[in-house]
Scaffold this motif. Sequence first.
Motif, short mmCIF file in Angstrom:
data_model
loop_
_atom_site.label_atom_id
_atom_site.label_comp_id
_atom_site.label_asym_id
_atom_site.label_seq_id
_atom_site.Cartn_x
_atom_site.Cartn_y
_atom_site.Cartn_z
N GLU A 21 0.85 -1.24 -0.15
CA GLU A 21 -0.02 -0.01 0.06
C GLU A 21 0.91 1.30 0.03
O GLU A 21 0.61 2.33 -0.70
CB GLU A 21 -0.89 -0.10 1.17
CG GLU A 21 -1.82 1.02 1.44
CD GLU A 21 -3.04 0.98 0.38
OE1 GLU A 21 -3.33 1.75 -0.51
OE2 GLU A 21 -3.75 -0.02 0.43
N ARG A 50 -5.45 -7.02 -1.07
CA ARG A 50 -6.03 -5.60 -0.69
C ARG A 50 -6.41 -4.89 -1.79
O ARG A 50 -6.81 -3.75 -1.84
CB ARG A 50 -4.76 -5.07 -0.14
CG ARG A 50 -5.27 -3.92 0.76
CD ARG A 50 -3.87 -3.31 1.43
NE ARG A 50 -4.19 -2.08 2.21
CZ ARG A 50 -4.44 -1.92 3.45
NH1 ARG A 50 -4.39 -2.98 4.27
NH2 ARG A 50 -4.55 -0.50 3.83
N ARG A 308 -8.02 -6.16 4.50
CA ARG A 308 -8.11 -4.70 3.78
C ARG A 308 -8.51 -3.76 5.26
O ARG A 308 -9.21 -2.77 4.60
CB ARG A 308 -9.31 -4.65 2.83
CG ARG A 308 -8.77 -5.45 1.58
CD ARG A 308 -9.72 -5.11 0.22
NE ARG A 308 -9.63 -6.05 -0.85
CZ ARG A 308 -10.39 -5.67 -1.89
NH1 ARG A 308 -10.90 -4.80 -1.94
NH2 ARG A 308 -9.93 -6.65 -3.02
#
Length: 333
Positions: A21, A50, A308
């Motif tokens: 991320e 994710r 997530r």
Amino acid sequence: MKPLAVSLGDPAGVGPELIAEAWSRRAAAGLAPFFVAGGASLLHRAASLRGIELPVQPISRPDEAPAVFGEALPVLGLSDGEYRPGEPDPDGARLALESLTMATGLARSGQAGGVVTGPIAKARLAAVGFDHPGQTEFVAAACGVEPQNAVMMLAGPSLRTIPLTVHIALEQVPAAITRELIEDRVRIAASALSSDFGLAAPRIAIAALNPHAGEDGRMGDEEARVIAPAIAALAAEGLAVTGPHPADALFTPRARQTYDLAVCMYHDQALVPLKALDFDEGVNVTLGLPIVRTSPDHGTAFAIAGKRLADPGAMIAALRMAGEIAARRAAAA
């Protein structure tokens, strides 16, 4: 500036997905180039769960990372494993240790600009031969620094704190606090705040141990016997040190405007306010080392890994802070 080395942390935790991320937000977050020590397919799978499109580019040397960082996440080394979020096992612990060892070694040898460590499960690592209380002590030992000279600082947008004592029982804290400990930690912190954070004359507030700073000895004498003499000695050296301050008032918005760092007597006295104020952006940074080392100030969060739910803010903040410190050191070299 040389790229940062990032260790995976426990692959069953939130580390891999948060690294992915962070890379996906690299431009918006203003992150310096980094590479990950191992786990190429594992990172790709974590990103996929994710919902992140993550191109991974194997590299053979750290200095190849900047050229590919804009288009893919650079990964150095062939070590890898299965991605089973929330299901820690010995193989994952061994991979975490191998990644940590590689990333630290590359920073120590000067091939990386610093190391950012993913969250680990200490008990899991201990089961596969890790004989340090935590990653701070591991990195210090790798650098040849005595554990007492590696100072853990927690830093967020609202607050910086240092716990004088860390992973010991509360009943052991009073005996562990000495004038020497206070003076040594504050000197290391003041030097680091100046060199690594650009604070020419850092203001350091020292917390009391007892309620109401002991209230003239009625609630304990550590303030008068240990803490105040240490503060006087540090002030005589020209450091901007104040206290001992009652801890129940030290972290109010008004009080926080009066200092750059709060030095606390024990673990929770330092970490509770930091996490209450800056949980999603808190960074663990080790002061007193010859290399740059930061880590997100949270654990493996096995219960939410792969769902997530984990916030990437602390990982992004740790990467950003490591990059800023490394750039400042490179400019001063």
